[in-house]
Write an enzyme that holds these catalytic residues in place. Structure first.
Site, short mmCIF file in Angstrom:
data_model
loop_
_atom_site.label_atom_id
_atom_site.label_comp_id
_atom_site.label_asym_id
_atom_site.label_seq_id
_atom_site.Cartn_x
_atom_site.Cartn_y
_atom_site.Cartn_z
N ASP A 1 0.56 1.51 -3.25
CA ASP A 1 -0.27 0.34 -3.00
C ASP A 1 0.38 -0.95 -3.52
OD1 ASP A 1 -1.67 2.89 -3.76
OD2 ASP A 1 -3.37 1.89 -2.82
N GLU B 1 -2.44 -1.47 2.08
CA GLU B 1 -3.88 -1.72 2.15
C GLU B 1 -4.43 -2.72 1.13
OE1 GLU B 1 -6.86 1.15 1.42
OE2 GLU B 1 -6.45 1.01 -0.71
N HIS C 1 -9.03 0.44 2.72
CA HIS C 1 -9.03 -1.02 2.88
C HIS C 1 -8.21 -1.50 4.08
CE1 HIS C 1 -11.29 -2.04 -0.68
NE2 HIS C 1 -10.53 -1.23 -1.41
N HIS D 1 -4.08 9.24 0.85
CA HIS D 1 -4.80 8.17 0.17
C HIS D 1 -6.14 8.71 -0.31
CE1 HIS D 1 -5.08 3.88 -0.63
NE2 HIS D 1 -6.37 3.99 -0.35
N HIS E 1 -3.89 5.17 -3.80
CA HIS E 1 -5.28 4.69 -3.95
C HIS E 1 -5.71 4.47 -5.39
CE1 HIS E 1 -9.51 3.90 -3.20
NE2 HIS E 1 -9.84 4.87 -4.04
N HIS F 1 -3.92 3.62 -7.91
CA HIS F 1 -3.05 2.57 -8.46
C HIS F 1 -2.41 2.97 -9.79
CE1 HIS F 1 -4.98 -0.96 -6.00
NE2 HIS F 1 -4.77 0.15 -5.29
FE FE2 Z 1 -7.59 2.60 -1.37
#
Ligand code: FE2
Length: 269
Positions: free
Chosen positions: A8, A39, A68, A150, A175, A177
């Site tokens: 991400d 995303e 997202h 994700h 996702h 992070h």
């Molecule tokens: Fe996400």
């Protein structure tokens, strides 16, 4: 082929790390193909066409998405014009696709983007979609398959590995992070529960800590912002793939002061 995966990318801090480091990393590590998750690329939510073009210009070949993906509506038009995917387990009537096959050094590489179930939008069963898609790709003679899964739950990510171990070349999660410490290769499948973000390494998962702290202390929700100034990191997995199998993999953590930490994936015998 040697491919790289970046998770991400969060806002302008993430984009600036790619601008500064990606071309050099590609050259130094002889990377043939770069996959990255878009995303959160535009101020933490989705991607604008301007930012998509910017990221591609830094050397990304294909971009994967997640929950997202649609936050910036202009992304829909990009599905037809750019190498931009969205999770494949959204229903078929939803725009875009989550699986495409690319030519890398004369060999086929499928990139498959999937989304988990826990704390995610209601979608088709990602595990069943994964099984069917991989079977279809194998029938078409595509052996090299990379999956960006994700998902929120590490148990789902591990489950996906158990389902597809030996059948795909790599499964890396996005996702959360936050990077996990379980990079490994088993039966020729590289696996990492989460690659972690590229963006601010301080604050809260790439976002300014003020809003989440207010939320945690008072229960009041607010608008999340990407900090204007922060300490940054770029996180990238590198994988050597041949005949569908990953033989060697490592992860790079690139800091904004130029320091790099390299960690090898362990190989299960
Ligand atoms: Fe996400």
């Amino acid at each position: 082929m040697r491919i790289a995966f970046i998770g991400d990318i969060v806002g302008s801090p993430g984009r600036s790390m790619l601008k500064e480091h990606l071309a050099k990393l590609k050259e130094e590590h002889s990377i043939d193909f770069v996959i990255a998750n878009y995303e959160n690329a535009s101020h933490g939510f989705g991607v604008t066409s301007k930012n998509a073009n910017e990221l591609i210009s830094y050397g990304i070949d294909v971009m994967t998405g997640g929950n997202h993906s649609w936050d910036k509506k202009e992304v829909v038009a990009l599905f037809d014009t750019h190498e931009i995917l969205r999770p494949h387990n959204y229903p078929p009537e939803v725009e875009g696709t989550g699986c495409k096959v690319y030519d890398v050094k004369g060999e086929k590489l499928a990139v498959l983007n999937l989304m988990g179930h826990y704390a995610m939008p209601m979608c088709e069963n990602g595990f069943r979609v994964a099984q069917a898609t991989v079977e279809e790709l194998h029938k078409e003679g595509v052996k090299n398959i990379f999956i960006d899964f994700h998902a929120e739950a590490s148990s789902e990510k591990r489950g996906m590995m158990m389902l597809l171990q030996g059948k795909v070349s790599g499964i890396i999660g996005t996702h959360t992070h936050v990077s996990s410490d379980d990079f490994q290769i088993a039966e020729g499948t590289a696996y990492l529960s989460d690659i972690g973000l590229t963006g601010c390494r301080d604050n809260v998962i790439g976002m300014d800590a003020k809003t989440p702290l207010k939320q945690f202390l008072t229960g009041m929700k607010g608008h999340f912002d990407v900090p204007k100034k922060c300490k940054k990191i770029l996180q990238m997995a590198v994988m050597d793939i041949e005949d569908g199998k990953c033989s060697n993999a490592y992860k790079l953590k690139v800091f904004d002061n130029g320091n790099i930490i390299k960690t090898d994936a362990w190989i299960e015998l």
